[in-house]
Design an enzyme around this catalytic site. Sequence first.
Site, PDB file in Angstrom:
ATOM      1  N   LYS A 180       0.928  -0.926  -0.135  1.00 14.26           N
ATOM      2  CA  LYS A 180       0.122   0.051   0.012  1.00 14.26           C
ATOM      3  C   LYS A 180       0.901   1.195   0.014  1.00 14.26           C
ATOM      4  O   LYS A 180       1.471   1.705   0.748  1.00 14.26           O
ATOM      5  CB  LYS A 180      -1.044   0.106   1.268  1.00 14.26           C
ATOM      6  CG  LYS A 180      -2.107   1.298   1.182  1.00 14.26           C
ATOM      7  CD  LYS A 180      -2.659   1.447   2.301  1.00 14.26           C
ATOM      8  CE  LYS A 180      -1.856   2.581   2.894  1.00 14.26           C
ATOM      9  NZ  LYS A 180      -1.820   4.160   2.131  1.00 14.26           N
TER      10      LYS A 180
ATOM     11  N   GLU B  17      10.139   0.798  10.045  1.00 12.31           N
ATOM     12  CA  GLU B  17      11.338   1.834   9.806  1.00 12.31           C
ATOM     13  C   GLU B  17      10.595   3.285   9.851  1.00 12.31           C
ATOM     14  O   GLU B  17       9.688   3.619   9.183  1.00 12.31           O
ATOM     15  CB  GLU B  17      12.130   1.737   8.212  1.00 12.31           C
ATOM     16  CG  GLU B  17      13.043   2.321   8.199  1.00 12.31           C
ATOM     17  CD  GLU B  17      13.186   3.600   7.736  1.00 12.31           C
ATOM     18  OE1 GLU B  17      13.230   4.650   8.530  1.00 12.31           O
ATOM     19  OE2 GLU B  17      12.993   3.937   6.612  1.00 12.31           O
TER      20      GLU B  17
ATOM     21  N   GLU C  16      10.665  15.653  14.567  1.00 10.39           N
ATOM     22  CA  GLU C  16      10.883  15.490  13.217  1.00 10.39           C
ATOM     23  C   GLU C  16       9.954  16.515  12.372  1.00 10.39           C
ATOM     24  O   GLU C  16       8.788  16.482  12.233  1.00 10.39           O
ATOM     25  CB  GLU C  16      10.608  14.008  12.617  1.00 10.39           C
ATOM     26  CG  GLU C  16      11.106  13.919  11.321  1.00 10.39           C
ATOM     27  CD  GLU C  16      10.976  12.395  11.006  1.00 10.39           C
ATOM     28  OE1 GLU C  16      11.791  11.770  10.203  1.00 10.39           O
ATOM     29  OE2 GLU C  16       9.788  11.876  11.356  1.00 10.39           O
TER      30      GLU C  16
ATOM     31  N   CYS D 278      14.150  10.775   6.074  1.00  9.50           N
ATOM     32  CA  CYS D 278      14.122  10.419   7.930  1.00  9.50           C
ATOM     33  C   CYS D 278      15.426  10.317   7.913  1.00  9.50           C
ATOM     34  O   CYS D 278      15.897  10.402   9.167  1.00  9.50           O
ATOM     35  CB  CYS D 278      13.447   9.227   7.980  1.00  9.50           C
ATOM     36  SG  CYS D 278      13.847   7.802   6.811  1.00  9.50           S
TER      37      CYS D 278
END
Length: 507
Positions: free
Chosen positions: A187, A262, A395, A296
């Site tokens: 997906k 992850e 983040e 990331c």
Amino acid sequence: MGATEQRFDAAGRFADGAQYIGGRLRPGTSGRTHAVVDPATGEEVLRYELAGPEDVDAAVAAAEAAFPAWGGAAPGERSEALHRFADVLAGRAAEFAHAESAQCGKPIRLTTEFDVPGTVDNTAFFAGAARHLEGRSAGEYSSDHTSYVRREPIGVVGSVAPWNYPLQMAAWKVLPAVAAGNTIVLKPAELTPLTSLMFAEAATEAGIPDGVVNVVSGAGADAGERLVGHPAVAMTSFTGSTAVGRRVAEIATRTVKRVHLELGGKAPFVVFDDANLEAAVHGAVAGSLINSGQDCTAATRAYVQRPLYEAFVSGVADLMASIRLGDPFDPATDLGPLVSRAQRDRVAGFVERARTYAAVVTGGAAPVGELAKGAYYLPTLITGAPQGSEIVQDEVFGPVLVVLPFDSDDEGIALANDTPYGLAASAWSRDVYRTGRATREIKAGCVWVNDHIPIVSEMPHGGYRASGHGKDMSAYSFEEYTQIKHVMSDITAVARKSWHRTVFSLG
């Protein structure tokens, strides 16, 4: 903006729908549509019907049906198919690059020189690695038995990929899974499904059987959760934010699935006082701005030892100010837009809140003029932020770098470790002992020395702590996508064994 002929014709390309199930494109059945939008212009690229639970069920059923033959194929057969797959991808490299730039806003230089060739190389690597699914060699670890270890595929893998690297993340999910003999339902993010669908089509074109690679393009709350929680899915692999990763783990554990995560990162960039200043400045700008900072592993927190601090800040500010924002299809463009206006506004919110406690040295705004139509944001440098502040700890996922000074080596390494994350980091010094200490003591799954960002197919990618667990790429990824089976055979032909006395008397 760029010439019309440069743009990718997604509407024509996906006229049959944006789901790829059992070897063919088909429309979704959710009754709801979603638009893929070019973030450089705000124009609609494709409107498609989202996948619903029924589409997920159909894709899982196709993967289940394909698993016995694919999982039972000899490693050499899977290897040959993946070699053909790499050839198909290489032959369609330009189309993939244009599609990726159209849906993500990535500069064509980045998709042409990084995203697409990296994916082709990753495919070629796993074509070779498919022949090396090895276990412990056979041996008599018990004097009465021979033991050996088998690696076996798990079954149907349900993977959820993010929007920042749609093509590469499709490859990172699909390739180790199918090389090991699994089948997969992927997906992609509903914002960016185009190259994931093309990747699955290329697999079919290469002769990989129908149902081995399936793609459902849908929203996370229905298609994603249905896939992660599906009882016929034996493993789930997720790349995305830590917050969503926790939700994925919660759903997956209800059916006792293997889970590979992850997650987010907040990579430190530690510059010691003997570092090559020019190299560190260039590395920081490249490492913080790649993919408009939507990475990331991007350099987000630069800790610079005080003797170099002012010169580093000045050098980064000057270099950031020279970065060329523009049309992603113009080869002269350095930095494209963020993936959406919503993401641009999220990044801007971080920066605006930081103004109340820190200094914005350069950037800190959306550009004006023609680029205002898109989701652009200027390269931004921030100083003076407290270590515990939001801009340092959370983040941002945009073209924003925070620079803080430190005094002792102990302090620099402690600051590098002072977030919940542990995905990537870098250390900059001419002293091998300093960098050696940094690579040992910084808690991250990857630590670069005198560079930041490069990846290779042969080496693993994955994090510590809140950045998740498990590895993408490399032969280590097979540990995620295979089951280990111990086979133990008696070699004595003795009916009455001495250990039986622990259960019953031998008389």
